[in-house]
Design a protein around this motif. Structure first.
Motif, short mmCIF file in Angstrom:
data_model
loop_
_atom_site.label_atom_id
_atom_site.label_comp_id
_atom_site.label_asym_id
_atom_site.label_seq_id
_atom_site.Cartn_x
_atom_site.Cartn_y
_atom_site.Cartn_z
N LYS A 2 0.85 -1.19 0.00
CA LYS A 2 0.00 0.00 0.00
C LYS A 2 0.88 1.23 0.00
O LYS A 2 1.90 1.29 0.70
N ASP A 3 0.49 2.22 -0.82
CA ASP A 3 1.22 3.48 -0.89
C ASP A 3 0.55 4.50 0.01
O ASP A 3 -0.61 4.86 -0.20
N LEU A 4 1.29 4.96 1.02
CA LEU A 4 0.77 5.95 1.97
C LEU A 4 1.26 7.34 1.57
O LEU A 4 2.47 7.57 1.47
N VAL A 5 0.33 8.24 1.31
CA VAL A 5 0.71 9.62 1.03
C VAL A 5 1.17 10.27 2.34
O VAL A 5 0.47 10.21 3.35
N LEU A 6 2.34 10.88 2.31
CA LEU A 6 2.90 11.48 3.52
C LEU A 6 2.46 12.94 3.66
O LEU A 6 2.41 13.69 2.68
N LEU A 7 2.13 13.31 4.89
CA LEU A 7 1.70 14.67 5.20
C LEU A 7 2.47 15.19 6.40
O LEU A 7 3.05 14.41 7.16
N GLY A 8 2.45 16.51 6.59
CA GLY A 8 3.04 17.10 7.76
C GLY A 8 1.96 17.44 8.78
O GLY A 8 0.77 17.26 8.54
N PHE A 9 2.38 17.95 9.91
CA PHE A 9 1.44 18.33 10.95
C PHE A 9 0.72 19.61 10.55
O PHE A 9 1.28 20.48 9.90
N GLY A 10 -0.53 19.73 10.93
CA GLY A 10 -1.31 20.92 10.59
C GLY A 10 -1.62 20.97 9.12
O GLY A 10 -1.87 19.96 8.47
N LYS A 11 -1.57 22.16 8.56
CA LYS A 11 -1.94 22.36 7.16
C LYS A 11 -0.70 22.42 6.26
O LYS A 11 -0.55 23.35 5.45
N PHE A 12 0.17 21.42 6.41
CA PHE A 12 1.41 21.43 5.65
C PHE A 12 1.73 20.03 5.12
O PHE A 12 1.25 19.02 5.63
N LEU A 65 -5.95 26.38 2.37
CA LEU A 65 -4.78 26.53 3.23
C LEU A 65 -3.93 25.26 3.22
O LEU A 65 -2.70 25.32 3.19
N CYS A 66 -4.59 24.11 3.28
CA CYS A 66 -3.86 22.84 3.29
C CYS A 66 -3.06 22.65 2.00
O CYS A 66 -1.88 22.30 2.03
N ILE A 67 -3.71 22.89 0.86
CA ILE A 67 -3.05 22.65 -0.42
C ILE A 67 -1.94 23.67 -0.65
O ILE A 67 -0.85 23.33 -1.14
N SER A 68 -2.17 24.92 -0.29
CA SER A 68 -1.11 25.92 -0.45
C SER A 68 0.07 25.63 0.48
O SER A 68 1.20 26.04 0.22
N GLY A 69 -0.20 24.89 1.58
CA GLY A 69 0.86 24.54 2.52
C GLY A 69 1.63 23.28 2.17
O GLY A 69 2.56 22.90 2.88
N GLY A 70 1.24 22.62 1.06
CA GLY A 70 2.01 21.45 0.62
C GLY A 70 1.25 20.14 0.59
O GLY A 70 1.78 19.12 0.17
N VAL A 71 -0.01 20.14 1.05
CA VAL A 71 -0.82 18.93 0.95
C VAL A 71 -1.21 18.74 -0.52
O VAL A 71 -1.66 19.70 -1.16
N PRO A 72 -1.05 17.55 -1.09
CA PRO A 72 -1.35 17.37 -2.51
C PRO A 72 -2.83 17.51 -2.83
O PRO A 72 -3.68 17.03 -2.07
N PRO A 73 -3.17 18.16 -3.95
CA PRO A 73 -4.58 18.25 -4.34
C PRO A 73 -5.06 16.93 -4.93
O PRO A 73 -4.30 16.24 -5.62
#
Length: 261
Positions: free
Chosen positions: A82-92, A185-193
């Motif tokens: 399984k491929d897990l998309v990596l995210l940061g804490f908060g909206k990043f 905010l999330c997408i502008s902070g680096g979360v993939p659309p």
């Protein structure tokens, strides 16, 4: 004045008229409260089967790859993964938490990583939130996993662009007008659309969006978040995620009400 009721609580008893008035008030208040609760519940959308393991971190090991967003490919059993998309804490996104390791190890693509984070999962898709760069380390294993994409060709899809972090489980429910600004905010902070589309049976499909060269896309996609649109592009399937390369200027907004925002 003889018919007026006046009493002192610690001396006199409550008069009959006052008792009747209090009973009517209490009954009416309870009926209004019950009716309001019923209407509030009636107009709420059903809870989705998403989950966010907040405060319950999980240690995972897998192969890191950027396709083009940071992912961790975790082996399940045998040849399944399984491929897990990596995210940061908060909206990043996760890049701030991968920076130290990149400076030390160089290009991380194809390397085995150990990551402790909080899982987010919904509808067969899984994401992993990292909140501490010290919880990311190089593993000792080597891997020959094939990351070659499976071409899906040119596609034309009607759907809406969302941020997967809130929509997939961090916010329950992750919809409504207030979440459109949150998604921006999330997408502008680096979360993939992610493009969400659904068929006539309500079964959803998801596409990570990139620019025409296959690079991450963030700020250019913001005007289209939560807007029903027709999006065309060349799509590939990489592991258990679909990725679509799009020309933002060619996105066609539809005159429809958003089903998400």
């Amino acid at each position: 004045m003889k018919n007026d009721e006046f009493y002192i609580g610690y001396v006199d008893e409550v008069g009959s008229k006052t008792k009747k008035s209090l009973k009517k008030f209490v009954i009416a208040s309870l009926l209004i409260l019950a009716g309001g609760a019923f209407l509030f519940g009636f107009f709420q959308k059903s809870a989705v089967n998403s989950a966010f393991d907040f405060g319950n971190p999980t240690k995972l090991s897998g192969i890191y790859h950027e396709s083009p967003y940071p992912m961790l490919r975790v082996s399940l059993s045998g040849s399944e993964f399984k491929d897990l998309v990596l995210l940061g804490f908060g909206k990043f996104g996760p890049n701030a938490y991968l920076k130290d390791l990149r400076e030390k190890e160089g290009n991380l693509n194809g390397k085995h990583l150990n990551i402790e984070g909080q899982l987010i999962y919904y509808n067969g898709k899984t994401l992993l939130e990292i909140d501490d760069s010290q919880k990311v380390s190089i593993g000792n294993r080597r891997s020959s996993i094939n990351f070659s994409p499976n071409s899906l060709g040119q596609l034309k899809i009607e759907g809406e662009i969302i941020d997967p972090k809130c929509y997939f489980g961090v916010m329950k429910p992750g919809f409504g007008k207030i979440h459109r600004s949150c998604a921006s905010l999330c997408i502008s902070g680096g979360v993939p659309p992610v493009l969400v589309s659904s068929d006539e049976n309500g079964i959803e499909d998801y596409f990570l969006l990139t620019d025409l060269k296959g690079n991450p896309i963030h700020k250019d996609i913001l005007p289209y978040i939560g807007q029903p649109s027709i999006i065309s592009g060349v799509a590939d399937e990489i592991g258990d995620w679909k990725v679509m390369r799009v020309d933002v200027g060619q996105i066609e907004k539809l005159d429809k009400k958003s089903l998400i925002y």
